[in-house]
Design a protein around this motif. Structure first.
Motif, short mmCIF file in Angstrom:
data_model
loop_
_atom_site.label_atom_id
_atom_site.label_comp_id
_atom_site.label_asym_id
_atom_site.label_seq_id
_atom_site.Cartn_x
_atom_site.Cartn_y
_atom_site.Cartn_z
N SER A 254 -6.23 11.43 -0.88
CA SER A 254 -7.92 10.84 -0.40
C SER A 254 -8.08 9.43 -0.45
O SER A 254 -8.49 9.03 0.20
N GLU A 255 -7.39 8.96 -1.45
CA GLU A 255 -7.46 7.41 -1.69
C GLU A 255 -6.72 6.62 -0.42
O GLU A 255 -7.09 5.49 -0.17
N TYR A 256 -5.50 7.27 -0.45
CA TYR A 256 -4.62 6.51 0.76
C TYR A 256 -5.28 6.71 2.15
O TYR A 256 -5.48 5.63 2.56
N TYR A 257 -5.82 7.93 2.46
CA TYR A 257 -6.44 7.83 3.76
C TYR A 257 -7.85 7.19 3.79
O TYR A 257 -8.13 6.56 4.64
N ARG B 159 -4.58 -3.37 4.54
CA ARG B 159 -4.75 -2.18 3.70
C ARG B 159 -4.20 -2.30 2.33
O ARG B 159 -2.74 -2.07 2.66
N ARG B 160 -4.66 -1.94 1.43
CA ARG B 160 -3.98 -1.77 0.07
C ARG B 160 -3.16 -0.62 0.27
O ARG B 160 -3.87 0.69 0.33
N TYR B 161 -1.80 -0.80 -0.41
CA TYR B 161 -0.98 0.64 -0.26
C TYR B 161 -1.37 1.06 -1.86
O TYR B 161 -1.26 0.60 -2.90
N THR B 162 -1.80 2.42 -1.90
CA THR B 162 -2.32 3.00 -3.04
C THR B 162 -1.34 3.86 -3.45
O THR B 162 -1.71 4.68 -4.63
N LEU B 163 -0.34 4.33 -2.82
CA LEU B 163 0.24 5.60 -3.02
C LEU B 163 1.07 5.24 -4.48
O LEU B 163 1.74 4.25 -4.37
N PRO B 164 1.30 6.13 -5.43
CA PRO B 164 2.22 5.95 -6.54
C PRO B 164 3.72 6.27 -6.14
O PRO B 164 4.28 6.64 -7.18
N THR C 85 4.27 5.58 5.57
CA THR C 85 3.08 4.52 5.66
C THR C 85 3.18 3.66 6.75
O THR C 85 2.16 3.45 7.23
N LEU C 86 4.33 3.21 6.92
CA LEU C 86 4.55 2.40 8.10
C LEU C 86 4.16 3.08 9.36
O LEU C 86 3.59 2.37 10.20
#
Length: 301
Positions: free
Chosen positions: A109-112, A270-275, A285-286
């Protein structure tokens, strides 16, 4: 400073983590539906508990393709969707890294949510070139990093190799974020900016990362001399804190953009949020960023 969500660099390659677990017939039979829905993923290598968490996450998280289905429902009923399998692949890697279903759903959810225009930071790269990759590449990655941070050192070769193999698609800018608890981090960051001004930032970048515990003034002047620079001028710059304001400006920009630790990546703001910093997830993500950039949002199936 360790990222709050950074079991990920311990997750530094979740694909390798997946491959490390040996499959058994019992595990393969434990979730036959998932194996049929996601035949390209080695789901039999997940433990039964990990498969259970993945199933819960897929059943509770909605797909971003625009359909009214959960990810599980989209995988079953919306066969033409290109989002659902990719989202599920990331969820599987997160499950392999030990995340529970609520944490997987939260991460997705945070990622999208991070793709929205109002979530994107305007980052200044004008005085922080040249980038790795082609200057004309449409996707810009900005990395905020600390030469003395062990997590940055872990990510560095992987990220640089990732960009080098995709030079037409993505370019990488390095911006300093020295951490006050790391000795000589500010001096190393200033040495990097000194070298940037002199035209050999990336060779100095490599020297600083290669010798994170050898950053005394004499060490820094040695690197400057070896790279063809004037070591005396570097020492004068350090003594006068000539580049401190520039470094502090970089830190302030990152903090305002939501940085939570080093390393932190931004793709087109866009901040990359995935761990998870594995090459497979960075490619995922690219591709998402390329789709968003091309269509001005998600391309709905």
């Amino acid at each position: 400073m360790k990222k709050i969500a950074l079991p990920a660099l311990a997750l530094a390659s979740a694909l390798a983590l997946l491959a490390a677990v040996r499959p058994t017939r019992a595990r393969a039979a434990a979730a036959p539906d998932l194996s049929q829905l996601l035949p390209e993923l080695p789901l039999e290598r997940l433990t039964p508990a990990q498969r259970e968490e993945l199933t819960k996450a897929l059943s509770g998280q909605y797909c971003y393709c625009g359909c009214p289905h959960t990810l599980m429902g989209c995988l079953k009923e919306h066969k033409g969707c290109h989002h659902a399998p990719r989202m599920a692949a990331v969820a599987a890697r997160l499950a392999a890294g030990g995340l529970r279903a609520p944490d997987i759903s939260k991460a997705l959810s945070e990622y999208y949510a991070s793709f929205e225009k109002n979530k994107r930071a305007k980052l200044d790269v004008k005085d922080f070139g040249p980038p790795q990759g082609k200057a004309s590449a449409p996707i810009t990655i900005v990395e905020f990093s600390d030469f003395t941070c062990p997590y940055c050192q872990l990510l560095r070769p992987q990220l640089e190799d990732f960009v080098d193999q995709r030079r037409d698609r993505v370019r990488l800018f390095y911006k300093p974020f020295p951490l006050p608890m790391h000795p000589r981090s500010m001096e190393a960051a200033q040495a990097g900016e000194w070298a940037r001004e002199k035209g050999f930032f990336w060779p100095m970048h490599d020297a600083l990362f290669t010798h994170p515990h050898d950053l005394k003034d004499q060490d820094l002047s040695t690197y400057a001399r070896q790279l063809g620079g004037d070591p005396g001028d570097l020492l004068k710059a350090l003594q006068a804190n000539r580049y401190k304001a520039k470094v502090e400006g970089s830190k302030a920009e990152a903090t305002a953009a939501g940085l939570t630790g080093t390393p932190t990546l931004f793709l087109n703001g866009r901040r990359y949020t995935l761990p998870d910093y594995s090459p497979a997830t960075l490619e995922f993500t690219l591709q998402d960023e390329e789709e968003w950039h091309k269509h001005g949002g998600w391309q709905h199936d």
